[in-house]
Design an enzyme around this catalytic site. Sequence first.
Site, mmCIF file in Angstrom:
data_model
loop_
_atom_site.group_PDB
_atom_site.id
_atom_site.type_symbol
_atom_site.label_atom_id
_atom_site.label_comp_id
_atom_site.label_asym_id
_atom_site.label_seq_id
_atom_site.Cartn_x
_atom_site.Cartn_y
_atom_site.Cartn_z
ATOM 1 N N ILE A 5 17.313 -6.488 6.317
ATOM 2 C CA ILE A 5 18.494 -5.989 5.587
ATOM 3 C C ILE A 5 19.710 -6.027 6.509
ATOM 4 O O ILE A 5 20.829 -6.337 6.092
ATOM 5 C CB ILE A 5 18.251 -4.569 5.043
ATOM 6 C CG1 ILE A 5 16.953 -4.519 4.226
ATOM 7 C CG2 ILE A 5 19.429 -4.124 4.175
ATOM 8 C CD1 ILE A 5 16.549 -3.131 3.767
ATOM 9 N N SER A 17 15.376 5.775 1.850
ATOM 10 C CA SER A 17 14.439 5.068 0.979
ATOM 11 C C SER A 17 14.119 5.900 -0.253
ATOM 12 O O SER A 17 14.096 7.139 -0.204
ATOM 13 C CB SER A 17 13.143 4.822 1.760
ATOM 14 O OG SER A 17 12.123 4.384 0.904
ATOM 15 N N TYR A 52 5.936 7.462 8.087
ATOM 16 C CA TYR A 52 7.149 6.652 7.866
ATOM 17 C C TYR A 52 8.078 7.346 6.865
ATOM 18 O O TYR A 52 9.272 7.537 7.123
ATOM 19 C CB TYR A 52 6.775 5.250 7.352
ATOM 20 C CG TYR A 52 7.906 4.594 6.611
ATOM 21 C CD1 TYR A 52 8.982 4.045 7.303
ATOM 22 C CD2 TYR A 52 7.953 4.588 5.211
ATOM 23 C CE1 TYR A 52 10.059 3.491 6.613
ATOM 24 C CE2 TYR A 52 9.016 4.042 4.522
ATOM 25 C CZ TYR A 52 10.057 3.503 5.222
ATOM 26 O OH TYR A 52 11.124 2.973 4.539
ATOM 27 N N LYS A 77 12.091 9.321 7.146
ATOM 28 C CA LYS A 77 13.295 9.162 6.313
ATOM 29 C C LYS A 77 13.771 10.539 5.828
ATOM 30 O O LYS A 77 14.961 10.836 5.834
ATOM 31 C CB LYS A 77 13.019 8.236 5.124
ATOM 32 C CG LYS A 77 12.742 6.799 5.530
ATOM 33 C CD LYS A 77 13.934 6.146 6.227
ATOM 34 C CE LYS A 77 13.652 4.761 6.750
ATOM 35 N NZ LYS A 77 14.660 4.265 7.705
ATOM 36 N N PHE A 96 15.741 1.102 -3.068
ATOM 37 C CA PHE A 96 14.520 0.899 -3.839
ATOM 38 C C PHE A 96 13.788 -0.277 -3.177
ATOM 39 O O PHE A 96 13.584 -0.222 -1.979
ATOM 40 C CB PHE A 96 14.863 0.820 -5.337
ATOM 41 C CG PHE A 96 15.116 2.243 -5.853
ATOM 42 C CD1 PHE A 96 16.231 2.961 -5.411
ATOM 43 C CD2 PHE A 96 14.198 2.898 -6.644
ATOM 44 C CE1 PHE A 96 16.424 4.306 -5.778
ATOM 45 C CE2 PHE A 96 14.385 4.230 -7.030
ATOM 46 C CZ PHE A 96 15.492 4.938 -6.594
ATOM 47 N N ARG A 107 8.184 -1.105 -9.928
ATOM 48 C CA ARG A 107 9.184 -0.817 -8.901
ATOM 49 C C ARG A 107 10.533 -1.375 -9.331
ATOM 50 O O ARG A 107 10.596 -2.307 -10.138
ATOM 51 C CB ARG A 107 8.808 -1.498 -7.565
ATOM 52 C CG ARG A 107 7.511 -1.034 -6.934
ATOM 53 C CD ARG A 107 7.638 0.354 -6.335
ATOM 54 N NE ARG A 107 6.389 0.750 -5.698
ATOM 55 C CZ ARG A 107 5.375 1.356 -6.319
ATOM 56 N NH1 ARG A 107 5.453 1.652 -7.601
ATOM 57 N NH2 ARG A 107 4.283 1.681 -5.639
ATOM 58 N N ARG A 130 -4.112 0.610 -3.709
ATOM 59 C CA ARG A 130 -3.785 0.881 -2.316
ATOM 60 C C ARG A 130 -3.412 2.357 -2.213
ATOM 61 O O ARG A 130 -2.630 2.871 -3.016
ATOM 62 C CB ARG A 130 -2.597 0.000 -1.907
ATOM 63 C CG ARG A 130 -2.113 0.220 -0.505
ATOM 64 C CD ARG A 130 -1.066 -0.818 -0.108
ATOM 65 N NE ARG A 130 0.221 -0.605 -0.762
ATOM 66 C CZ ARG A 130 1.307 -1.334 -0.530
ATOM 67 N NH1 ARG A 130 1.259 -2.358 0.315
ATOM 68 N NH2 ARG A 130 2.440 -1.087 -1.158
HETATM 69 C C1 UD1 Z 1 6.747 0.281 0.513
HETATM 70 C C2 UD1 Z 1 6.713 1.708 0.917
HETATM 71 C C3 UD1 Z 1 8.114 2.237 0.962
HETATM 72 C C4 UD1 Z 1 8.918 1.441 1.949
HETATM 73 C C5 UD1 Z 1 8.887 -0.013 1.569
HETATM 74 C C6 UD1 Z 1 9.552 -0.846 2.658
HETATM 75 C C7 UD1 Z 1 4.542 2.590 0.150
HETATM 76 C C8 UD1 Z 1 3.886 3.559 -0.743
HETATM 77 N N1 UD1 Z 1 5.872 2.500 0.028
HETATM 78 O O1 UD1 Z 1 7.238 0.227 -0.824
HETATM 79 O O2 UD1 Z 1 8.098 3.585 1.362
HETATM 80 O O3 UD1 Z 1 10.234 1.907 1.962
HETATM 81 O O4 UD1 Z 1 7.545 -0.465 1.400
HETATM 82 O O5 UD1 Z 1 8.672 -1.372 3.574
HETATM 83 O O6 UD1 Z 1 3.902 1.893 0.909
HETATM 84 N N2 UD1 Z 1 1.409 -4.927 -3.831
HETATM 85 C C9 UD1 Z 1 0.287 -5.666 -4.131
HETATM 86 N N3 UD1 Z 1 -0.231 -6.499 -3.194
HETATM 87 C C10 UD1 Z 1 0.332 -6.642 -1.945
HETATM 88 C C11 UD1 Z 1 1.488 -5.888 -1.644
HETATM 89 C C12 UD1 Z 1 2.001 -5.033 -2.591
HETATM 90 O O7 UD1 Z 1 -0.240 -5.559 -5.249
HETATM 91 O O8 UD1 Z 1 -0.207 -7.401 -1.131
HETATM 92 C C13 UD1 Z 1 1.999 -4.033 -4.844
HETATM 93 C C14 UD1 Z 1 1.976 -2.578 -4.443
HETATM 94 O O9 UD1 Z 1 0.805 -1.952 -4.842
HETATM 95 C C15 UD1 Z 1 3.211 -2.040 -5.162
HETATM 96 C C16 UD1 Z 1 4.154 -3.238 -5.246
HETATM 97 O O10 UD1 Z 1 3.344 -4.378 -4.997
HETATM 98 O O11 UD1 Z 1 2.866 -1.688 -6.458
HETATM 99 C C17 UD1 Z 1 5.255 -3.181 -4.215
HETATM 100 O O12 UD1 Z 1 4.678 -2.979 -2.945
HETATM 101 P P1 UD1 Z 1 5.512 -3.098 -1.593
HETATM 102 O O13 UD1 Z 1 6.302 -4.346 -1.591
HETATM 103 O O14 UD1 Z 1 4.592 -2.846 -0.456
HETATM 104 O O15 UD1 Z 1 6.575 -1.920 -1.712
HETATM 105 P P2 UD1 Z 1 6.349 -0.352 -1.961
HETATM 106 O O16 UD1 Z 1 4.945 0.024 -1.758
HETATM 107 O O17 UD1 Z 1 6.952 -0.032 -3.278
#
Ligand code: UD1
Length: 338
Positions: free
Chosen positions: A12, A125, A150, A154, A178, A231, A295
């Site tokens: 970012i 965040s 983490y 924040k 977000f 999300r 997860r």
């Molecule tokens: C995560 C963090 C958040 C942080 C952000 C930045 C958590 C709970 N939240 O956001 O606090 O600010 O990263 O690093 O970890 N997914 C899959 N497969 C994957 C990866 C992700 O299915 O291999 C899904 C996850 O379950 C989620 C969505 O994709 O539903 C987004 O995941 P991700 O990109 O990791 O972001 P957050 O978990 O929302």
Amino acid sequence: MKILVTGGTGYIGSHTVVALQQQGFEVVIVDNLSNSQADIAYQIEKITGQQPLLEVFDLADREKTADFFKRHSDIKGVIHFAAFKAVGESVEKPVYYYRNNLVSLMNILESMQENNVQNIVFSSSCTVYGQPDELPVSEMAPIKKAESPYGNTKQISEEILQDFIKVSNVHAIALRYFNPIGAHESALIGELPLGVPNNLVPFITQTAIGIREQLKVFGDDYPTPDGTPIRDYIHVVDLAKAHVVAVRRMIENKMKQNLEVFNLGTGKGYSVLEVIKAFEKVSGTKLNYKIVARREGDVTQVWADSSFSNDELGWKAEKGLDEMVASAWKWEQAYRSR
Ligand code: UD1
């Protein structure tokens, strides 16, 4: 107008440096390169025609931070990105996360006060909301107990800012991001996770390009229309622009409180499967993925009420999901063929 961007070679941060330079700001980057590379400064120069000054040191080092601010006492504002951000790693190494993320903030704030630098924009965040009781989630929603060290850094950082602005002439804007995704249209900068990506979109693009074999979709039994979590994905370039607006607001004395908090989201939520479908459509590829167990720590759904930031900052995210994933894909392809 000189702005310090900490973590300015990161994901970012680098996009924000570009946006600042394009709006006429002079940028100094401080980065310890723990999760980024010095050559990002050259990539930025290719986009904007100006190479930002890069000083490589760790802001958790109090003396080096104090020395830096003495040498750059003409800084008008700080945008503080430099922090660790891997949720899982923070669970494994909590003290490492607390020390890095909190000590660096405290060092910066002390040095700002000593050198009469008054403005700081802080990277927060949406993780501070946990699973909100009401959607879309506004800035007024209660802060929930953090799911990870983490996330806690924040929350604590926002509290440190809250306490500090009362006893100093420092003003702060906390921006609650977000889910930032995508890359600059030039494909010269983008997200570059070290090792195996934790986040969804870099995992998708790395799978599509053949670095990862298969994307695991973490659960399809959530109470959402297609069973996968939702999300609010926001284009990193839109996010970067909001930082320029925030810095201007501070410098031009337009703040209404000494600490202001804004959501940075689009206001629209997409499920994991919707993101995958959008990717498959814009890339013309079929993604190899499978549904696996949930997860730990993932919330079911969260998207922003962005009306306050839209009205108060006069800023609005403009780019839609297709454009976000297309730019991420363009970046992945460009980077791998370098
Ligand atoms: C995560 C963090 C958040 C942080 C952000 C930045 C958590 C709970 N939240 O956001 O606090 O600010 O990263 O690093 O970890 N997914 C899959 N497969 C994957 C990866 C992700 O299915 O291999 C899904 C996850 O379950 C989620 C969505 O994709 O539903 C987004 O995941 P991700 O990109 O990791 O972001 P957050 O978990 O929302």
